[in-house]
Design an enzyme around this catalytic site. Structure first.
Site, PDB file in Angstrom:
ATOM      1  N   VAL A   1     -27.454  20.371  96.670  1.00 47.47           N
ATOM      2  CA  VAL A   1     -26.597  20.835  95.562  1.00 47.47           C
ATOM      3  C   VAL A   1     -25.114  20.772  95.912  1.00 47.47           C
ATOM      4  CG1 VAL A   1     -28.310  22.358  94.498  1.00 47.47           C
ATOM      5  CG2 VAL A   1     -26.717  23.306  96.179  1.00 47.47           C
ATOM      6  N   LYS A   2     -24.780  20.553  97.162  1.00 50.18           N
ATOM      7  CA  LYS A   2     -23.365  20.565  97.576  1.00 50.18           C
ATOM      8  C   LYS A   2     -22.718  19.213  97.244  1.00 50.18           C
ATOM      9  CE  LYS A   2     -24.214  24.719  98.949  1.00 50.18           C
ATOM     10  NZ  LYS A   2     -24.470  25.279 100.265  1.00 50.18           N
ATOM     11  N   ILE A   3     -21.477  19.006  97.684  1.00 52.41           N
ATOM     12  CA  ILE A   3     -20.700  17.850  97.212  1.00 52.41           C
ATOM     13  C   ILE A   3     -21.277  16.515  97.716  1.00 52.41           C
ATOM     14  CG2 ILE A   3     -18.388  16.820  97.077  1.00 52.41           C
ATOM     15  CD1 ILE A   3     -18.492  19.542  95.738  1.00 52.41           C
TER      16      ILE A   3
END
Ligand SMILES: *Cc1c(COP(=O)(O)O)cnc(C)c1O
Length: 388
Positions: A190-192
């Site tokens: 879910v992170k960048i």
């Protein structure tokens, strides 16, 4: 029935897949050259000297604390508006954890509240050893103020930049460590950018770097300068302290290096989507994300805050209605100090009112590289219906 829209998700290209396949066909699945390539790519992007890839940001926070010698009887302070890992790293080392309430505009640790708490702690001789500012949603904390306080009160700073790779502060990339001892990234999907699971510690200090490398792999060294006494031969290594297996695999690192090629594109698209939400939602009884002029967010999250006195529904009703229409909203974060584990350590509701008030009103709506404009339009329409 329209498709479920998650609040966040990864974007995997053919180049990412090819990079992983290349490793699977190579000699090294772990402890090979792909790790150093990934570390070099992130270090160069951030303008920092050293980078250590590990199995998660949780592991990164743990060894960052250990590299700063955080131990039993010491104190770590962080924001209560974060994932539990930002606080747990202190507990892994036996330290006492405490929190500093957030700024109601940025939702980041409030530097004025930090200053006040430090002044009281100085009088009582219980200053923190380590402070962990969290760059919430990808927006940097006010690091100039935190760095000033760190120099004055002599505590160390680990930036939890799990949300924030690709963001900037005062024109510099987050992770450059100009205002801190170390910074930590997460590469959860879910992170960048993602490596599946994964994390990294960045630092400009060679001594911290050597320690991080060792802690990542059982506390073992093969460096002749560090070995005590004579080497027994070319197979020889020594365990100098208690470390872990927190290594990242070459498979993950290759995915990470490939994802780094698109980091700026990822962040630009997230910024575009955030600005689009700002327009689509400006007339609703909600507070939109506020940006500090020093910060350029990576837009990991787009949090709306309900103005409950202008709405005839409860926070929970709005959240459930969004979920029922297939919009995968989420809530970042349940105040860490209210978790049963932290309550058992003496914290309670009421301790950090700005964080708790925020929690009563906040909803993270979907934002990620692959979010389609028509899906964003649908989210805006549903919100307008809910508030009409
Ligand atoms: C995701 C996250 C972590 C933990 O990251 P992992 O890589 O899943 O261990 C820590 N802190 C914050 C603020 C996060 O969002």
């Amino acid at each position: 029935m329209s498709q479920f829209i998650p609040y966040g998700r990864q974007d995997i290209s053919q180049a990412d897949i090819d990079a992983v396949l290349d490793i699977l066909r190579s000699d090294w699945l772990t402890q090979g050259p792909a790790i150093e390539r990934f570390e070099a790519a992130v270090a160069a992007y951030c303008g920092v000297r050293y980078a250590v890839a590990v199995s998660s940001a949780t592991a990164a926070l743990h060894i960052a604390c250990l590299a700063l010698d955080l131990k039993e009887g010491d104190r770590l302070w962080t924001s209560p508006n974060t994932f539990v890992a930002s606080a747990n790293c202190g507990r892994y080392c036996g330290a006492t954890v405490d929190f500093v309430d957030i700024d109601p505009q940025t939702y980041n640790l409030n530097p004025s509240a930090l200053e006040q708490k430090l002044a009281v702690a100085a009088q009582q001789s219980c200053l923190p050893n380590v402070v962990v500012p969290v760059h919430f949603a990808g927006q940097s904390c006010e690091m100039n103020k935190i760095a000033e306080l760190s120099a004055f009160y002599r505590f160390r700073v680990i930036e939890d930049a799990s949300h924030a790779i690709g963001g900037r502060y005062q024109g510099r990339p987050i992770g450059c460590c100009s205002f801190s001892d170390m910074a930590v990234f997460s590469f959860h999907p879910v992170k960048i950018i993602t490596t599946g699971e994964g994390g990294m510690v960045l630092t400009n200090r060679e001594d911290f770097y050597e320690r991080l490398i060792r802690l990542r792999s059982h506390g073992i060294t093969r460096n002749p300068d560090l070995i005590q006494g004579e080497s027994d031969g070319s197979w020889y290594y020594q365990q100098l302290e208690l470390g872990f297996n927190y290594r990242m695999t070459d498979i993950q690192a290759a995915l990470g290096t490939s994802q780094m090629q698109r980091l700026d594109e990822f962040v630009a698209q997230r910024r575009f989507l955030a600005q689009r939400y700002d327009c689509l939602l400006h007339d609703l009884p909600i507070t939109l994300p506020w940006q500090h002029p020093d910060a350029k967010s990576s837009w990991h999250l787009y949090v709306i805050r309900l103005n409950l006195d202008k709405i005839r529904k409860t926070h929970r009703q709005v959240f459930e209605l969004l979920r029922q229409t297939g919009i995968g909203v989420n809530l970042h974060y349940i105040p860490v100090h209210t978790q049963p584990y932290y309550q058992s350590l003496g914290f309670q509701w009421g301790d950090f009112p700005n964080t708790e008030n925020y929690y009563q009103e906040a909803i993270s709506i979907p934002i990620y590289f692959g979010l389609k404009e028509i899906d964003q339009d649908r989210i805006a329409t549903v919100l307008h219906e809910i508030f009409s």
